[in-house]
Design an enzyme around this catalytic site. Structure first.
Site, mmCIF file in Angstrom:
data_model
loop_
_atom_site.group_PDB
_atom_site.id
_atom_site.type_symbol
_atom_site.label_atom_id
_atom_site.label_comp_id
_atom_site.label_asym_id
_atom_site.label_seq_id
_atom_site.Cartn_x
_atom_site.Cartn_y
_atom_site.Cartn_z
ATOM 1 N N GLY A 33 2.966 -4.567 11.682
ATOM 2 C CA GLY A 33 4.406 -4.460 11.451
ATOM 3 C C GLY A 33 4.772 -5.472 10.401
ATOM 4 C CG ASP B 238 3.731 -1.255 9.525
ATOM 5 O OD1 ASP B 238 2.759 -1.319 10.300
ATOM 6 O OD2 ASP B 238 3.823 -1.926 8.486
ATOM 7 C CG MET C 231 -10.569 -3.572 16.682
ATOM 8 S SD MET C 231 -11.089 -4.389 18.164
ATOM 9 C CE MET C 231 -11.881 -3.056 19.023
HETATM 10 O O1 LIG Z 1 -5.186 -4.911 5.125
HETATM 11 P P1 LIG Z 1 -4.363 -3.885 4.456
HETATM 12 O O2 LIG Z 1 -5.076 -2.634 4.157
HETATM 13 O O3 LIG Z 1 -3.631 -4.404 3.271
HETATM 14 O O4 LIG Z 1 -3.270 -3.408 5.465
HETATM 15 C C1 LIG Z 1 -2.409 -4.245 6.126
HETATM 16 C C2 LIG Z 1 -1.079 -3.565 6.263
HETATM 17 O O5 LIG Z 1 -1.189 -2.197 6.502
HETATM 18 C C3 LIG Z 1 -0.249 -1.788 7.489
HETATM 19 O O6 LIG Z 1 -0.957 -1.393 8.612
HETATM 20 C C4 LIG Z 1 0.574 -0.610 7.075
HETATM 21 O O7 LIG Z 1 0.701 -0.560 5.741
HETATM 22 P P2 LIG Z 1 1.041 0.778 4.945
HETATM 23 O O8 LIG Z 1 1.308 1.881 5.920
HETATM 24 O O9 LIG Z 1 2.278 0.438 4.199
HETATM 25 O O10 LIG Z 1 -0.118 1.073 4.118
HETATM 26 C C5 LIG Z 1 0.611 -3.000 7.750
HETATM 27 O O11 LIG Z 1 1.010 -3.083 9.059
HETATM 28 C C6 LIG Z 1 -0.291 -4.117 7.342
HETATM 29 O O12 LIG Z 1 0.411 -5.211 6.880
#
Ligand SMILES: O=P(O)(O)OC[C@H]1O[C@](O)(COP(=O)(O)O)[C@@H](O)[C@@H]1O
Ligand SMILES: Nc1ncnc2c1ncn2[C@@H]1O[C@H](COP(=O)(O)OP(=O)(O)O)[C@@H](O)[C@H]1O
Ligand SMILES: [Mg+2]
Length: 538
Positions: A311, A267, A424
Site C-alpha cells: 500500500g 493496492d 509472497m
Molecule cells: O518492488 P516493486 O516491483 O517496485 O513493487 C513495489 C510496489 O508495488 C506495489 O505492490 C503495487 O504497485 P503497482 O500496482 O503500482 O505496480 C506497491 O504496493 C509496492 O510499493
C-alpha cells in the site's frame, strides 16, 4: 466497498466542476435521452467546442442524467462497416434472453440517492452488442502486462485468449513480453487456448512485466507495423496513463485500433471502480502473516508482532486485512498520520495494550509514516523506472523504534517479531472469487473492443461491468477516507488511538498541516499531497 464512497463522491464533484457545462436537473438538456446509435454522437467537449476537458464525451439526459461515455472508432473513422455479432449463433449464448446489452444501458456511479437527487454520472454498461466492428479473421489482438505483479494477471490473460477465440472466433492473439518496452524491444509470442490452458494456476504473469520503458511513438509504430488492431493493456495507474497516451496517438494517426485497459493494482488505488482484481486474494493471504505474528506475540511475555503489508499511497489492504483478522491491535496506513512519543502516541498505546493483554499485533502499510522516517533519516528521494517514489522500509524502521523505546525507557521487556510478507502475497495465484472477477473483466473488455469502443478501462462499478473513459481513471487515486464508516469500524475494532491529537501539530507548519489534515479528512487529495509521483523518468 463502503470506504470508497466519499472519495468517489468528491472526485465526481471535482470532475463535474471541470466540465463546467452541466445543466441542472430538467434544465437545458442537450439531449432528451442517451444517444441511440452506435456511433454515440453527442460529443460535448470535443475540440470543436470550448469545453474545458477536451477528452470528455458526455451525453445529457433528463433529471440530471449524465453519461460519461467512452470513445468509439467511428468518432474518427467514419463509415466503418458493421457485422452481426457471432455470439448470436453461439449455442451457449444464443439461448440467453436479452444476451445483448441495450445500447442505452448505463450504470450509475452513485447508488445512494435521495428523493430529489439528480440522476448523476453514469458509465456505459459493458457487454456484447448486436453489431460488431471487426470480422473475426480481421482481428489481430495483443496483450501486455505492466507494473508490479498482482494475483490474477494470468487469469486475465487466459480469459482474453480463450474468450477471443471461443466467443468471437479470433485466432490471432499476440503476447507482448516484458511490459511496454516489449512492443519495440522484443519479439511477440503467439497465444492460443492450448498454450494458456493452465496458467491461471500460477502466480505472476507469463508475459513478464516491467516498469518504465513507455515510448508512445515506438509503441504505436510497433502496433502499426505488426498490424495489431486490438490492444489489451493490463496494469495499474501508471499503465492506464500509458494506455491513454497510446490511445491518443492511435486516434491522431487515424488507426482502426481499439485500445483497452484492464485495471490491475494490488493496492486498490484505482478510482471509480469498486475494487481491483487480486485485492481479495491479497487480503486473504495477508491473514496468514497476521496469524503468524499473533501466534509469535502471544507465545511470549509482552510479545509484539509487526506485519508490513503493501500500500504505497492507499492503505486498503492493511485496513481490510485488519478488519478480517480481529487479531490486530493497531493498523497504520498512509492516509492516517501517526506519531510515536507522548500522550496519544503509538508508544503510549503499546504500553497500555501490553499491560492489558500481554501481547499485541501491529499492521503497517508500506506507505505509512514515511514523513516520520524522513525527519530522522536523510530522505532518499529516489524513484523507480516508472517515476514512483521509492519508499523506505517502514516495517524495519518502526520495529527498531519500538525496540529502542522500550530499551531506553526500561518500563517493560518486550519481544518483537517483524514479518514482511509483501512479495509472497503479490506472487500467489488468485483465489476463486478473484478468478471469476478476472473472467468477467476480460470478457467485458473484449465485448467493448469488438463493438468498436476504444480508449476505455473495463471496470466494475456498483457491481456492474462498465466502460470507463481513461481520463476518469487517471485523474486521481483511490484512498481510504479516514472519516468514512469503514475506518471508524476499524478504529472501534482495534481500539487504537486516532492520532489526531496535539502531536500532529507543529507550529512552524501550522497552515500547511491544517490544509493537509482537511484533505485527509475529506479524502480530497490533489496530486501535490499524497501522490508525490513524478513521471520524469519514463
Ligand atoms: O518492488 P516493486 O516491483 O517496485 O513493487 C513495489 C510496489 O508495488 C506495489 O505492490 C503495487 O504497485 P503497482 O500496482 O503500482 O505496480 C506497491 O504496493 C509496492 O510499493
Ligand atoms: N504518465 C505516464 N505516461 C505514460 N506511461 C506511463 C506513465 N506512468 C507510468 N507509465 C508506464 O506504465 C508502466 C507501469 O507503470 P507503474 O507505475 O510501474 O505500474 P502500475 O501501472 O502498476 O502503476 C511503466 O511501463 C511506465 O513507464
Ligand atoms: Mg501504480
Amino acid at each position: 466497498m463502503g470506504s470508497v464512497t466519499v472519495a468517489n463522491k468528491l472526485s465526481q464533484t471535482n470532475s463535474l466542476n471541470n466540465y463546467n457545462k452541466l445543466p441542472t436537473a430538467g434544465a437545458a438538456n442537450k439531449t432528451d435521452s442517451v444517444t441511440t446509435n452506435n456511433n454515440c454522437n453527442g460529443w460535448i467537449g470535443s475540440p470543436m467546442t470550448s469545453a474545458p476537458n477536451p477528452k470528455a464525451k458526455i451525453v445529457y439526459g433528463t433529471a440530471g442524467y449524465v453519461l460519461e461515455d467512452v470513445p468509439h472508432l467511428t468518432d474518427y473513422i467514419p463509415d466503418l462497416p458493421t457485422y452481426p455479432n457471432p455470439l448470436a449463433d453461439n449455442p451457449a449464448y444464443s439461448v440467453v434472453k436479452q444476451y445483448f446489452v441495450h445500447v442505452d444501458d448505463s450504470v450509475p456511479q452513485k447508488v445512494v440517492v435521495h428523493k430529489d437527487s439528480e440522476r448523476g454520472v453514469h458509465f456505459r454498461r459493458a457487454g456484447p452488442r448486436q453489431k460488431v466492428y471487426f470480422e473475426s479473421d480481421e482481428v489481430k489482438a495483443a496483450i501486455v502486462t505492466c507494473g508490479g505483479l498482482c494475483p490474477g494477471l494470468n487469469t486475465v490473460i487466459r480469459e482474453l485468449v480463450c474468450s477471443l477465440h471461443h466467443m468471437y472466433g479470433v485466432k490471432k492473439v499476440l503476447g507482448i513480453e516484458g511490459g511496454y518496452r516489449g512492443f519495440y524491444a522484443r519479439n511477440t509470442i503467439n497465444l492460443t487456448p492450448k498454450s494458456v490452458n493452465d496458467i491461471h494456476k500460477r502466480g505472476g504473469t507469463i508475459l513478464g512485466t516491467s516498469r518504465g520503458g513507455h515510448d508512445t511513438n515506438k509503441i504505436v509504430d510497433s502496433i502499426q507495423d505488426r498490424g495489431i488492431n486490438q490492444v489489451y493493456i493490463i496494469g495499474g495507474d501508471g499503465t492506464q496513463r500509458g494506455a491513454a497516451a497510446i490511445f491518443e496517438e492511435v486516434r491522431r494517426r487515424g488507426l482502426k485500433v481499439a485500445v483497452v485497459g484492464i485495471p490491475k493494482t494490488i493496492d486498490n488505488d484505482i478510482p471509480v471502480i469498486d475494487k481491483s482484481f487480486g485485492f481479495d486474494t491479497a487480503v486473504e493471504e495477508a491473514q496468514r502473516a497476521i496469524n503468524a505474528a499473533h501466534v509469535e506475540a502471544e507465545s511470549v511475555e509482552n510479545g509484539i508482532g509487526v506485519v508490513k503489508l503493501m500500500g504505497r499511497y492507499s492503505g486498503f489492504i492493511a485496513m481490510y486485512a485488519t478488519l478480517a483478522s480481529r487479531d490486530v491491535d493497531c493498523c497504520l496506513i498512509p492516509e492516517s498520520p501517526f506519531y510515536l512519543e507522548g500522550p496519544g502516541g503509538l508508544f503510549e498505546y503499546i504500553e497500555k495494550r501490553l499491560k492489558e493483554n500481554g501481547h499485541m499485533v501491529i499492521v503497517i502499510a508500506e506507505g505509512a509514516g514515511q514523513e516520520l522516517m524522513s525527519e530522522k533519516k536523510q530522505s532518499m528521494n529516489k524513484q523507480d523506472a516508472s517515476g514512483n517514489k521509492l519508499l523506505q522500509d517502514v516495517g524495519l524502521w518502526i520495529s527498531q523504534e519500538i525496540k529502542d523505546h522500550f530499551a531506553r525507557e526500561k518500563t517493560m521487556a518486550i519481544t518483537l517479531k517483524y514479518i514482511d510478507p509483501t512479495y509472497m502475497i503479490r506472487a500467489i495465484p488468485s483465489n476463486a472469487s478473484d478468478n471469476v472477477y478476472c473472467t468477467l473483466l476480460a470478457q467485458s473488455a473484449i465485448h467493448g473492443a469488438m463493438a468498436g469502443y476504444t480508449g476505455y478501462t473495463s471496470g466494475l462499478v456498483n457491481g456492474r461491468q462498465t466502460y470507463i473513459p481513461f481520463y476518469r481513471i487517471n485523474e486521481n487515486q483511490n484512498h481510504v477516507v479516514i472519516t468514512d464508516r469503514m475506518w471508524a469500524r476499524l478504529l472501534s475494532s482495534t481500539n487504537q488511538p486516532s492520532f489526531l491529537g496535539d502531536k500532529c501539530h507543529n507550529e512552524d507548519n501550522a497552515e500547511e498541516e491544517e490544509e493537509s489534515l482537511d484533505q485527509l479528512v475529506d479524502g480530497n487529495f490533489s496530486d501535490d499531497t499524497l501522490i508525490k509521483k513524478e513521471i520524469s523518468s519514463i
